[in-house]
Design a protein around this motif. Sequence first.
Motif, PDB file in Angstrom:
ATOM      1  N   LYS A  14       0.827  -1.216   0.000  1.00 27.53           N
ATOM      2  CA  LYS A  14       0.000   0.000   0.000  1.00 27.53           C
ATOM      3  C   LYS A  14       0.856   1.258   0.000  1.00 27.53           C
ATOM      4  O   LYS A  14       0.482   2.274  -0.576  1.00 27.53           O
ATOM      5  CB  LYS A  14      -0.951   0.010   1.209  1.00 27.53           C
TER       6      LYS A  14
ATOM      7  N   PHE B 269       2.686   1.023  -3.721  1.00 30.46           N
ATOM      8  CA  PHE B 269       1.688   1.053  -4.790  1.00 30.46           C
ATOM      9  C   PHE B 269       0.323   1.404  -4.209  1.00 30.46           C
ATOM     10  O   PHE B 269      -0.490   0.524  -3.918  1.00 30.46           O
ATOM     11  CB  PHE B 269       1.609  -0.314  -5.490  1.00 30.46           C
ATOM     12  N   PRO B 270       0.020   2.676  -4.017  1.00 36.65           N
ATOM     13  CA  PRO B 270      -1.213   3.066  -3.325  1.00 36.65           C
ATOM     14  C   PRO B 270      -2.499   2.650  -4.052  1.00 36.65           C
ATOM     15  O   PRO B 270      -3.536   2.495  -3.416  1.00 36.65           O
ATOM     16  CB  PRO B 270      -1.108   4.583  -3.221  1.00 36.65           C
ATOM     17  N   ASN B 271      -2.451   2.448  -5.351  1.00 37.35           N
ATOM     18  CA  ASN B 271      -3.653   2.076  -6.100  1.00 37.35           C
ATOM     19  C   ASN B 271      -3.755   0.573  -6.347  1.00 37.35           C
ATOM     20  O   ASN B 271      -4.637   0.126  -7.081  1.00 37.35           O
ATOM     21  CB  ASN B 271      -3.690   2.819  -7.444  1.00 37.35           C
ATOM     22  N   ALA B 272      -2.875  -0.198  -5.765  1.00 37.57           N
ATOM     23  CA  ALA B 272      -2.859  -1.645  -5.985  1.00 37.57           C
ATOM     24  C   ALA B 272      -4.064  -2.309  -5.332  1.00 37.57           C
ATOM     25  O   ALA B 272      -4.532  -1.895  -4.272  1.00 37.57           O
ATOM     26  CB  ALA B 272      -1.580  -2.245  -5.424  1.00 37.57           C
ATOM     27  N   ILE B 273      -4.563  -3.332  -5.984  1.00 42.53           N
ATOM     28  CA  ILE B 273      -5.622  -4.166  -5.428  1.00 42.53           C
ATOM     29  C   ILE B 273      -4.945  -5.428  -4.907  1.00 42.53           C
ATOM     30  O   ILE B 273      -4.293  -6.150  -5.657  1.00 42.53           O
ATOM     31  CB  ILE B 273      -6.676  -4.527  -6.493  1.00 42.53           C
TER      32      ILE B 273
END
Length: 60
Positions: free
Chosen positions: A12, A15-19
């Motif tokens: 997180k 890569f803040p936009n990672a799922i």
Amino acid sequence: MDMNSSYQHLIKGVFPNAIIVVDRFHIVQHINRIFNQLRVVIMKKFSAKSTEHKTLKRFW
């Protein structure tokens, strides 16, 4: 992804936009560990010489 919580924080952050998706292997492994812990808790309620204790210990 591995289910280790420190990995989740790292991912997180980098890569803040990672799922985050957990694969089947780690889910099944986690369930097996939980069942094994429950088996040991139940097994400890019986005396060491009882049939129930021996069965739970032998067939895990």
